[in-house]
Design an enzyme around this catalytic site. Structure first.
Site, short mmCIF file in Angstrom:
data_model
loop_
_atom_site.label_atom_id
_atom_site.label_comp_id
_atom_site.label_asym_id
_atom_site.label_seq_id
_atom_site.Cartn_x
_atom_site.Cartn_y
_atom_site.Cartn_z
N LYS A 146 0.85 -1.21 0.00
CA LYS A 146 0.00 0.00 0.00
C LYS A 146 0.88 1.25 0.00
CE LYS A 146 -3.85 -2.30 2.27
NZ LYS A 146 -4.56 -2.63 3.51
N GLN A 157 -4.57 -0.98 9.58
CA GLN A 157 -4.48 -2.35 9.05
C GLN A 157 -5.04 -3.35 10.07
OE1 GLN A 157 -3.39 -3.24 5.87
NE2 GLN A 157 -4.13 -5.28 6.44
N ASP A 167 -11.15 2.95 4.21
CA ASP A 167 -11.47 1.51 4.18
C ASP A 167 -12.98 1.28 4.16
OD1 ASP A 167 -9.61 -0.47 3.84
OD2 ASP A 167 -8.99 -0.54 5.94
#
Ligand code: NAP
Length: 294
Positions: free
Chosen positions: A54, A98, A121
């Site tokens: 990422k 994450q 997200d």
């Protein structure tokens, strides 16, 4: 039949190129650079790989990274304080924590602490609720990736019989919501579903998000169906060397399906491209600019 392989790497590269161009225009015309904060707690090897990929993609896109690596021992209050800091920082347009987090930390509390406007997200309850209500909002990256990949095969998903296997908040449920928004007829299967092979055989579009290596066999697939394999499973390969496989038995499926995503090289790279797209979208919204035309 031999399935057409949906080249997630190439499709993702195309999307990333478009995002990069849009980021370049933002800088050239307005002097603005979108910023993304990626927070990694601990040393989960899979998470480290995802975060590395990422971060690399953020750098290549011309966006500004605000990466934070925190030790496994970090406490919830420290993590919440960091999120509050990013929420308040106008240079940080998107925030991603994450998952999974160490079990000591309340994952839901952390997700809920992210400013919904920066929740790239799309896991914040407000964004999940907006998606379920059919309101504009942020769709989670992996589900969005699945839809965009399916749309490289079918211009419209309307009226298709879609089966999603898996009902997690991260993949299964949001992908089902996105499919409904596309006017597909959606079945969500899970571990308590009766006669899963028969349910799968109904699908014109089959999306597997289970986390069980190669569980979906070739004879579970309707001939000609489009199959999107979200699974990332580490298994022992030849000589004990680890390799990655999906939730679909690829070689069998390739003989039956009309189109199929490979693992690796399918949903994974497209998820990262969708993260960049979401970051660009939130940045434009926060800067009072129209949504990027991508
Ligand atoms: P998860 O939270 O563990 O959810 C798995 C789902 O599969 C659950 O709903 C579970 O049903 C269902 N399931 C498990 N065993 C089953 C069985 N035998 N028959 C039918 N359904 C079964 O996993 P997740 O986070 O959604 O992730 C799923 C997979 O996608 C994993 O391999 C993960 O690594 C991968 N993934 C990939 C990406 C990417 O970028 N490519 C992103 C996210 C996740 P119940 O609800 O009944 O338990």
């Amino acid at each position: 039949m031999t399935a057409r392989i949906i080249d997630g790497k190439a499709i993702a590269a195309d999307l990333r190129g478009k995002v990069k161009d849009a980021v370049h225009r933002l800088l050239r015309d307005r002097g603005l650079v979108p910023g993304l904060a990626v927070v990694l707690v601990g040393r989960n090897p899979a998470s480290e790989v995802y975060v590395r990929n990422k971060s690399k993609a953020v750098n290549e896109s011309g966006m500004r990274p605000f990466d934070q690596r925190l030790p496994e021992t970090v406490d919830e209050a420290e993590l919440l304080a960091l999120i509050a800091q990013f929420n308040a920082d106008p240079a940080v347009n998107g925030i991603l924590v994450q998952l999974p987090l160490p079990p000591r930390i309340d994952q839901q509390k952390i997700i809920a602490a992210i400013d919904p406007a920066k929740d790239v997200d799309g896991f914040h309850p407000l964004n999940a609720g907006r998606l379920a209500s059919g309101l504009p909002g942020l769709a989670p990256c992996t589900p969005l990736a699945c839809i965009l990949l399916a749309k490289t095969v079918h211009a419209s998903l309307a009226s298709m019989e879609a089966v999603v296997i898996g009902r997690s908040n991260i993949v299964g449920k949001p992908v089902a919501q996105l499919l409904l928004a596309e006017n597909a007829t959606v079945t969500v299967a899970h571990s308590k579903t009766r006669d899963l092979p028969a349910v799968c055989r109904r699908a014109d579009l089959l999306i597997a998000a289970i986390g069980r290596p190669e569980m979906i066999r070739g004879d579970w697939i309707k001939p000609g169906a489009t199959v999107i394999d979200v699974g990332i499973n580490r298994v022992a390969g030849e000589g004990g060397k680890p390799r990655i496989v999906g939730d679909v038995a690829y070689a069998e499926a390739a003989k039956v399906a009309g189109a199929l995503t490979p693992v690796p090289g399918g949903v994974g790279p497209m998820t990262i491209a969708c993260l960049l797209l979401n970051t660009l979208r939130v940045a434009c919204a926060q800067m009072g600019l129209p949504a990027p035309n991508i």
